[in-house]
Design an enzyme around this catalytic site. Sequence first.
Site, mmCIF file in Angstrom:
data_model
loop_
_atom_site.group_PDB
_atom_site.id
_atom_site.type_symbol
_atom_site.label_atom_id
_atom_site.label_comp_id
_atom_site.label_asym_id
_atom_site.label_seq_id
_atom_site.Cartn_x
_atom_site.Cartn_y
_atom_site.Cartn_z
ATOM 1 N N CYS A 292 -21.330 -22.075 29.664
ATOM 2 C CA CYS A 292 -21.960 -23.361 29.995
ATOM 3 C C CYS A 292 -20.930 -24.457 29.738
ATOM 4 C CB CYS A 292 -23.182 -23.563 29.110
ATOM 5 S SG CYS A 292 -23.699 -25.283 29.068
ATOM 6 N N ASN B 204 -9.576 -21.179 35.397
ATOM 7 C CA ASN B 204 -9.391 -20.501 36.681
ATOM 8 C C ASN B 204 -10.601 -20.780 37.560
ATOM 9 O OD1 ASN B 204 -7.734 -18.432 38.221
ATOM 10 N ND2 ASN B 204 -9.774 -17.509 38.329
ATOM 11 N N GLU B 205 -10.364 -21.351 38.713
ATOM 12 C CA GLU B 205 -11.445 -21.599 39.684
ATOM 13 C C GLU B 205 -12.721 -22.104 39.022
ATOM 14 O OE1 GLU B 205 -11.909 -18.136 42.197
ATOM 15 O OE2 GLU B 205 -10.249 -18.777 43.456
ATOM 16 N N CYS C 222 -29.423 -25.349 30.889
ATOM 17 C CA CYS C 222 -29.857 -25.104 29.509
ATOM 18 C C CYS C 222 -30.198 -26.412 28.789
ATOM 19 C CB CYS C 222 -28.775 -24.337 28.755
ATOM 20 S SG CYS C 222 -27.354 -25.359 28.326
ATOM 21 N N GLU D 109 -3.259 -18.613 45.216
ATOM 22 C CA GLU D 109 -3.633 -17.205 45.401
ATOM 23 C C GLU D 109 -3.882 -16.953 46.874
ATOM 24 O OE1 GLU D 109 -7.082 -15.920 43.259
ATOM 25 O OE2 GLU D 109 -6.506 -16.937 41.422
ATOM 26 N N TRP E 71 -14.062 -7.981 47.692
ATOM 27 C CA TRP E 71 -15.358 -8.542 47.289
ATOM 28 C C TRP E 71 -16.263 -8.982 48.435
ATOM 29 C CZ3 TRP E 71 -14.616 -13.422 49.117
ATOM 30 C CH2 TRP E 71 -13.323 -13.962 49.067
ATOM 31 N N GLU F 175 -11.683 -5.146 40.183
ATOM 32 C CA GLU F 175 -10.882 -5.506 41.360
ATOM 33 C C GLU F 175 -9.848 -4.442 41.717
ATOM 34 O OE1 GLU F 175 -11.246 -10.298 41.480
ATOM 35 O OE2 GLU F 175 -9.721 -9.489 40.152
ATOM 36 N N LYS F 176 -10.144 -3.198 41.351
ATOM 37 C CA LYS F 176 -9.118 -2.163 41.597
ATOM 38 C C LYS F 176 -8.919 -1.886 43.080
ATOM 39 C CE LYS F 176 -12.123 1.752 40.341
ATOM 40 N NZ LYS F 176 -13.285 0.950 39.905
ATOM 41 N N PHE F 177 -9.862 -2.309 43.919
ATOM 42 C CA PHE F 177 -9.644 -2.136 45.361
ATOM 43 C C PHE F 177 -9.206 -3.429 46.054
ATOM 44 C CE2 PHE F 177 -12.420 1.517 44.371
ATOM 45 C CZ PHE F 177 -11.469 2.501 44.650
ATOM 46 N N HIS F 178 -8.762 -4.382 45.235
ATOM 47 C CA HIS F 178 -8.178 -5.617 45.787
ATOM 48 C C HIS F 178 -6.670 -5.391 45.866
ATOM 49 C CE1 HIS F 178 -6.874 -9.760 46.118
ATOM 50 N NE2 HIS F 178 -8.126 -10.165 46.197
HETATM 51 C C1 GAL Z 1 -10.064 -15.372 42.943
HETATM 52 C C2 GAL Z 1 -9.838 -15.328 41.448
HETATM 53 C C3 GAL Z 1 -8.899 -14.214 41.054
HETATM 54 C C4 GAL Z 1 -9.264 -12.932 41.741
HETATM 55 C C5 GAL Z 1 -9.293 -13.166 43.224
HETATM 56 C C6 GAL Z 1 -9.604 -11.922 44.031
HETATM 57 O O1 GAL Z 1 -11.225 -16.055 43.266
HETATM 58 O O2 GAL Z 1 -9.302 -16.554 41.013
HETATM 59 O O3 GAL Z 1 -8.916 -14.065 39.653
HETATM 60 O O4 GAL Z 1 -10.510 -12.526 41.288
HETATM 61 O O5 GAL Z 1 -10.274 -14.124 43.520
HETATM 62 O O6 GAL Z 1 -9.650 -12.198 45.396
#
Ligand code: GAL
Length: 625
Positions: free
Chosen positions: A109, A143-144, A154, A299, A307, A347-350
Amino acid sequence: MKIIYGADYNPEQWDKRIWIEDMKYMKAASVNMVNLNIFGWSILEPSEGKYDFSMLDELMELLHENDIDVDLATATAAQPAWLSKKYNDILPVDQQMNTIWYGSRQSYCPNSPNYQKRVKELVAQLVKRYKNHPSLKMWHINNEYSDHVSSCYCDNCAIEFRNWLKDRYTLQVLNERWGTAFWSQCYYDFDEIIPPRQTSADHNPGLVLDYKRFMSDSFLNLYKMEYKILKSHTPDIPVTTNFMGNDNKPLDYSKWAKTIDVISWDSYPDPMKDTSPMANSFTHDLMRSLKSKPFIMMEQAPNQVNWRSINPNKKPGEMEAYSMQCIAHGGFGVMFFQWRQSLKGAEKFHSGMIPHGGVHTRTFKEVCSLGEQLTQIKPIEYKADVAILMDYDCWWALEYEPGPSSKMKYMDRIREYYSYFYDQNIPVDIVFDDSNLCCYDYLIVPNLYMMKSPDKLQEYVQNGGQLVMGPFSGIVDESDTVFSDGYMSPLEDVFGLKVVGYNVLADLVSISSDLIGQNWQDEIDVDNAEILYVYESGYNTDQAAVTKHKYGKGTSYYIGTSFVNIKPVLDRIISVTSIDSPQNVEVILMENTYILINHNDEKKEVHLDNFIEPILLEAYEYRII
Ligand code: GAL
């Protein structure tokens, strides 16, 4: 200025033998910067107030020895499990008052005192430890922000919301602005006000809008808290936080940008959508415009993501074309998520720059070839004569449901106009309510449902600007109250018309010159404007669809509907240099340099005026001439 090239680097997932290999391959790929420590908190602080920096020390040294700069993250996007378990104010709460549990990431939060306290302490430790480290070239806060959890409901948020309101309004003004006489919602004490939690029916739109403003500010305050600590020790190290794409609605990036030294964003175009290159190009333009400065693509996926429900690979060359698009729109950094594809975790398939398949893969070869290319080029200076106005308050207010039509989506409106310029390779800046407008020939306002600064627009036209405004504009003021003198009343003189009502179109309508309108129709009473197009069907037949009016030294155009194809209309209004190219081939001309990018998976020919021969681009090829 050199181009930054690198990735999120997560060596904590690997043993040290691999780190040494990483250094070797980073050099092979021409990597010059990594984003380190993004999700390192649970290793750095294994129990409250006990820190262990040994691994990070070692990594900072290793990167230094190998001449790789570090964008050091503050690691605050994912707090350790012990912390979430210990302080129950940390976990966010949804609209139904359910706890959003830990076990993933970004589950905190923004108004939790215990989260804030631990963040402050961690950031202070980090900055004191690494402030003089030669590898440290940039700070990467969190991060993001707002990813996964963009709003919390809350009790701490309720308290802070009341404080936020007290700083802005007296109770009397608040009741007035929110129109609480409606549905018996009058407040007699600030303590009666709660966040827009699950209710029986629609919420008060004024409260909902202010809650969105408050949430964006809550995350911003959190960011500023870290920024202040970092700057007090390292005033000369630039600070960034990675934004998300153009359709990220929860944060008012135009407000955030004021406290960010370098804008950066994460680019994940959807390969299943054929508008991908345009969506990406729009966000690059947005990010550059936030500070009118070069930005970093912090990124992107070297190949596929994991995802979405279906995650196709990028085609050979596609990632490089996307990378060059960033440079062509004024970026100075091309980075990836992530360096090495994980063997474990969600995220092993990223994809990674080094995929599961290793360094003999197409992905790694592309990564190396791009890295090499980027060492040869310099960032460009981007200049545009056309600006598109974007406003987060307007976006938030317009999309409050129930509105007249869910078809009136803010970003769709922006994209409709942006695509006109994109398709013709006309450079565009994005501007905001407080931007300086004087140097633009055209100001395009696809929608201004909430009109906050009519005087500024009036002045722009008065001084010679050409203002083009789309439908359903000038409806409410900044408290979301309908203008009592009529829609568009603050700019009636500028446009030479009144808007007396609207129709939500269930069917298409015909418009003169064989054009077609859809979704929306403003009912325009023309005063002294010239009519450019009229409706030819429906019950507003013969009434104005598009008008033009000379005002001061400039001209204003009102477009009262959403066109199925707006091109002929804008062709009649806009006169700036354009460059013809096949669909999804971008040609960016800045100073004397052309950057051509073919985003298609087949070859295309481009005929440029100054060239005798056509230029042939292979699938996804780019060329700098
Ligand atoms: C972003 C995130 C990263 C990673 C990535 C995967 O949104 O900042 O940590 O998760 O997506 O695509």
